[in-house]
Design a protein around this motif. Structure first.
Motif, PDB file in Angstrom:
ATOM      1  N   SER A 150      92.231  10.102  58.137  1.00  0.00           N
ATOM      2  CA  SER A 150      91.755   9.052  57.216  1.00  0.00           C
ATOM      3  C   SER A 150      90.236   8.990  57.203  1.00  0.00           C
ATOM      4  N   GLU A 151      89.746   8.363  56.177  1.00  0.00           N
ATOM      5  CA  GLU A 151      88.307   8.057  56.100  1.00  0.00           C
ATOM      6  C   GLU A 151      88.131   6.627  56.548  1.00  0.00           C
ATOM      7  N   THR A 152      87.241   6.418  57.466  1.00  0.00           N
ATOM      8  CA  THR A 152      87.086   5.087  58.046  1.00  0.00           C
ATOM      9  C   THR A 152      85.663   4.585  57.822  1.00  0.00           C
ATOM     10  N   VAL A 153      85.588   3.421  57.251  1.00  0.00           N
ATOM     11  CA  VAL A 153      84.272   2.796  57.029  1.00  0.00           C
ATOM     12  C   VAL A 153      83.767   2.272  58.375  1.00  0.00           C
ATOM     13  N   VAL A 154      82.618   2.776  58.774  1.00  0.00           N
ATOM     14  CA  VAL A 154      82.080   2.403  60.077  1.00  0.00           C
ATOM     15  C   VAL A 154      80.784   1.611  59.987  1.00  0.00           C
ATOM     16  N   ALA A 155      80.282   1.452  58.789  1.00  0.00           N
ATOM     17  CA  ALA A 155      79.058   0.649  58.602  1.00  0.00           C
ATOM     18  C   ALA A 155      79.072   0.080  57.179  1.00  0.00           C
ATOM     19  N   ALA A 156      78.607  -1.159  57.036  1.00  0.00           N
ATOM     20  CA  ALA A 156      78.549  -1.818  55.718  1.00  0.00           C
ATOM     21  C   ALA A 156      77.271  -2.631  55.627  1.00  0.00           C
ATOM     22  N   GLY A 157      76.525  -2.434  54.559  1.00  0.00           N
ATOM     23  CA  GLY A 157      75.281  -3.171  54.359  1.00  0.00           C
ATOM     24  C   GLY A 157      75.540  -4.557  53.765  1.00  0.00           C
ATOM     25  N   ILE A 158      74.479  -5.299  53.545  1.00  0.00           N
ATOM     26  CA  ILE A 158      74.545  -6.616  52.887  1.00  0.00           C
ATOM     27  C   ILE A 158      74.013  -6.446  51.469  1.00  0.00           C
ATOM     28  N   PRO A 159      74.838  -6.659  50.452  1.00  0.00           N
ATOM     29  CA  PRO A 159      74.361  -6.465  49.085  1.00  0.00           C
ATOM     30  C   PRO A 159      73.325  -7.510  48.693  1.00  0.00           C
ATOM     31  N   ALA A 160      72.396  -7.088  47.864  1.00  0.00           N
ATOM     32  CA  ALA A 160      71.415  -8.030  47.325  1.00  0.00           C
ATOM     33  C   ALA A 160      72.113  -8.965  46.325  1.00  0.00           C
ATOM     34  N   VAL A 161      71.580 -10.175  46.181  1.00  0.00           N
ATOM     35  CA  VAL A 161      72.110 -11.150  45.213  1.00  0.00           C
ATOM     36  C   VAL A 161      71.066 -11.351  44.125  1.00  0.00           C
ATOM     37  N   ASP A 162      71.467 -11.077  42.888  1.00  0.00           N
ATOM     38  CA  ASP A 162      70.546 -11.287  41.766  1.00  0.00           C
ATOM     39  C   ASP A 162      70.289 -12.772  41.566  1.00  0.00           C
ATOM     40  N   GLY A 163      69.072 -13.086  41.160  1.00  0.00           N
ATOM     41  CA  GLY A 163      68.733 -14.472  40.844  1.00  0.00           C
ATOM     42  C   GLY A 163      69.308 -14.896  39.503  1.00  0.00           C
ATOM     43  N   GLN A 164      69.066 -16.134  39.111  1.00  0.00           N
ATOM     44  CA  GLN A 164      69.542 -16.670  37.832  1.00  0.00           C
ATOM     45  C   GLN A 164      68.355 -16.930  36.916  1.00  0.00           C
ATOM     46  N   ASP A 165      68.553 -16.607  35.650  1.00  0.00           N
ATOM     47  CA  ASP A 165      67.499 -16.869  34.673  1.00  0.00           C
ATOM     48  C   ASP A 165      67.304 -18.369  34.507  1.00  0.00           C
ATOM     49  N   GLY A 166      66.077 -18.765  34.260  1.00  0.00           N
ATOM     50  CA  GLY A 166      65.818 -20.156  33.918  1.00  0.00           C
ATOM     51  C   GLY A 166      66.432 -20.489  32.572  1.00  0.00           C
ATOM     52  N   GLN A 167      66.594 -21.763  32.298  1.00  0.00           N
ATOM     53  CA  GLN A 167      67.187 -22.140  31.019  1.00  0.00           C
ATOM     54  C   GLN A 167      66.611 -23.453  30.515  1.00  0.00           C
ATOM     55  N   ILE A 168      66.780 -23.668  29.217  1.00  0.00           N
ATOM     56  CA  ILE A 168      66.344 -24.908  28.566  1.00  0.00           C
ATOM     57  C   ILE A 168      67.569 -25.777  28.353  1.00  0.00           C
ATOM     58  N   ASN A 169      67.560 -26.945  28.953  1.00  0.00           N
ATOM     59  CA  ASN A 169      68.668 -27.886  28.790  1.00  0.00           C
ATOM     60  C   ASN A 169      68.282 -28.976  27.796  1.00  0.00           C
ATOM     61  N   PHE A 170      69.026 -29.068  26.688  1.00  0.00           N
ATOM     62  CA  PHE A 170      68.746 -30.073  25.669  1.00  0.00           C
ATOM     63  C   PHE A 170      69.470 -31.378  25.985  1.00  0.00           C
ATOM     64  N   VAL A 171      68.791 -32.470  25.671  1.00  0.00           N
ATOM     65  CA  VAL A 171      69.419 -33.779  25.814  1.00  0.00           C
ATOM     66  C   VAL A 171      70.490 -33.960  24.742  1.00  0.00           C
ATOM     67  N   TYR A 172      70.302 -33.266  23.605  1.00  0.00           N
ATOM     68  CA  TYR A 172      71.221 -33.387  22.478  1.00  0.00           C
ATOM     69  C   TYR A 172      71.927 -32.058  22.239  1.00  0.00           C
ATOM     70  N   ARG A 173      73.079 -32.145  21.581  1.00  0.00           N
ATOM     71  CA  ARG A 173      73.759 -30.921  21.166  1.00  0.00           C
ATOM     72  C   ARG A 173      72.979 -30.317  20.005  1.00  0.00           C
ATOM     73  N   MET A 174      72.651 -29.046  20.112  1.00  0.00           N
ATOM     74  CA  MET A 174      71.835 -28.407  19.087  1.00  0.00           C
ATOM     75  C   MET A 174      72.631 -27.437  18.220  1.00  0.00           C
ATOM     76  N   ASP A 175      73.951 -27.379  18.421  1.00  0.00           N
ATOM     77  CA  ASP A 175      74.754 -26.496  17.578  1.00  0.00           C
ATOM     78  C   ASP A 175      75.074 -27.229  16.287  1.00  0.00           C
ATOM     79  N   SER A 176      74.201 -27.061  15.309  1.00  0.00           N
ATOM     80  CA  SER A 176      74.271 -27.821  14.064  1.00  0.00           C
ATOM     81  C   SER A 176      75.526 -27.539  13.260  1.00  0.00           C
ATOM     82  N   ASP A 177      76.269 -26.496  13.603  1.00  0.00           N
ATOM     83  CA  ASP A 177      77.473 -26.187  12.840  1.00  0.00           C
ATOM     84  C   ASP A 177      78.678 -26.997  13.301  1.00  0.00           C
TER      85      ASP A 177
END
Length: 468
Positions: A71-98
């Protein structure tokens, strides 16, 4: 086995392409003696595998190599990087005019006239907030190399007209009263005018806006337009409700069928009014005719265009009414009242009605008290009748006080009715019989037609004088 080089001939190590794991395989087993965890660890280190070693797995291999031969045996495992989150604009009002859909009421029914929910905003009010981007978390490969996570991109406000940012660039505010609107390239604006390119009907629904409303069409019966600014209708108004803190202008006129209301804090301007109900804090300006309508103005009602006809209904003004023609040859009942604010006349009528009602109630109370007093004198008053007597005496005192207050207010209003120096009714062409002119608290009925006259108060009478 103490020679790791020799161990290479039996055991192979393969590094994953992303360097996040390492796999151990047995190339051959003949001649393999005992192995230790330290020897396996050194073997991995020599192949550059220095981080994330699975010590439990290495111990298991050392204890029983045969269990891992095929068998193939995993003998070492790294720690994956975690991507950040994009900033966002939060509206006080609903802007979906449709998202135009009828409003659901508390009882579960749907109001099909309430489909336009405008994003009204007042000066200084928060429109949107910027949430900062989140940085990525670094990871680590089994080779010991640090793997950086992608950091989020910062969001940016797309600033349009009549909006301002705070110094920290984290919040967007309205610079004026108006409606939040996104335009080209998602710019955020606040516009002081809301335009409807067509009729106010079931496609548009009722309108409530903090600025000025312009309607390039008609306002149909049963609909409502409310504006903190002005309302301009480039069309006609049926039996609808229009209410403005500013002025209202109606190009096509009002044909209301005795329904609805047109009410302005300042002026109402229309080509004509027919079977309508119009209220203006200042002036009502009509170019053609006012027919069979209820019109009230805090200052003046002017109907002096080429036609300038005023016939039927009641027209009230605080100061002056001017028209070319009043009434008609059929002596249609037409009432014009000037010299006092229309709302004071309404209050006076209500107070007089309330006073009559209170007098009736007081009379009944006093008669009941006379009967109870007689029973008390004869010693026939039961406990419940005694309680009723106390209650009726309290009612009598309260009603008497309310009647006193009401009469004092009536006298105040009647005194203002005497102040009629500036009040007048001007008829530039003809006034017909059937017309009733009220100035302050004095009334004059016109029996015969007269030309070019004005009505004014003098020494307890309403006089009719010629216009020269």
């Amino acid at each position: 086995m103490s020679n790791p080089v020799a161990l290479n001939t039996f055991i192979g190590v393969r590094l994953a392409a992303d360097s996040m794991s390492a796999v151990l395989t047995f190339k051959k087993t003949d001649g393999l003696g005992d192995i230790t965890v330290e020897e396996l660890r050194e073997l991995l280190h020599n192949d550059g595998i220095v981080f994330g070693l699975k010590e439990d797995t290495l111990a298991a291999i050392a204890a029983n190599p045969k269990a891992f031969y095929n068998s193939e045996t995993v003998v070492a495992a790294g720690i994956p990087a975690v991507d950040g989150q994009d900033g966002q604009i939060n509206f006080v009002y609903r802007m979906d005019s449709d998202s135009r859909k009828p409003a659901e009421l508390d009882d579960g029914t749907v109001d099909f006239k309430e489909i336009t929910q405008l994003n009204n905003v007042q000066r200084g009010q928060l429109i949107a907030e910027r949430l900062p981007a989140v940085e990525g978390m670094p990871g680590k490969a089994v080779t010991g190399e640090v793997i950086n996570g992608r950091s989020g991109k910062e969001a940016r406000f797309k600033v349009g007209k009549n909006v301002v940012l705070n110094p920290e660039q984290t919040a967007l505010y309205a610079a004026i009263d108006g409606m939040i609107t996104k335009t080209d390239r998602d710019k955020i604006n606040v516009f002081p005018v809301y335009e409807v390119n067509g009729d106010v009907d079931y496609n548009i629904g009722n309108i409530d806006f903090v600025g000025t409303v312009v309607i390039r069409g008609n306002v149909l019966t049963g609909f409502r337009v409310r504006a903190a600014g002005d309302i301009r209708v480039i069309g006609g108004v049926e039996g609808a409700e229009l209410e403005s803190d500013g002025s209202i202008e109606i190009t096509g006129g009002i044909v209301a069928g005795n329904k609805g209301l047109v009410k302005a804090g300042k002026n109402v301007k229309s080509s004509f009014i027919q079977d309508g109900n119009v209220v203006a804090g200042e002036d009502v300006l009509v170019s053609q005719s006012i027919m069979h309508s209820q019109v009230r103005a805090g200052r003046n009602v002017i109907c002096s265009g080429a036609k300038g006809l005023l016939v039927g209904g009641i027209v009230q003004a605080g100061e002056r009414v001017t028209a070319r023609t009043v009434g008609n040859t059929m002596s249609t009942a037409t009432t014009i009242e000037v010299g006092v604010l229309p709302e004071l006349r309404e209050e006076l009528a209500e107070l007089r009605q309330q006073t009559r009602s209170m007098m009736d109630n007081l009379d009944k109370t006093e008669k009941a008290l006379v009967l109870l007093d007689q029973m008390a004198a004869a010693g026939q008053l039961s406990p419940d009748k005694m309680a009723l007597r106390v209650k009726l005496n309290a009612t009598k005192r309260q009603t008497s006080q309310e009647m006193k207050d009401g009469r004092e207010r009536i006298l105040e209003i009647e005194k203002t009715l005497e102040d009629t120096d500036r009040a007048r009714v001007e008829v530039l062409n003809t006034v017909y019989g059937g017309t009733k002119v009220v100035i302050g608290r004095y009334t004059r009925f016109v029996k015969d037609a007269a030309q070019r006259v004005y009505f004014h108060y003098s020494e307890g009478d309403v006089l009719m004088s010629a216009i020269y």
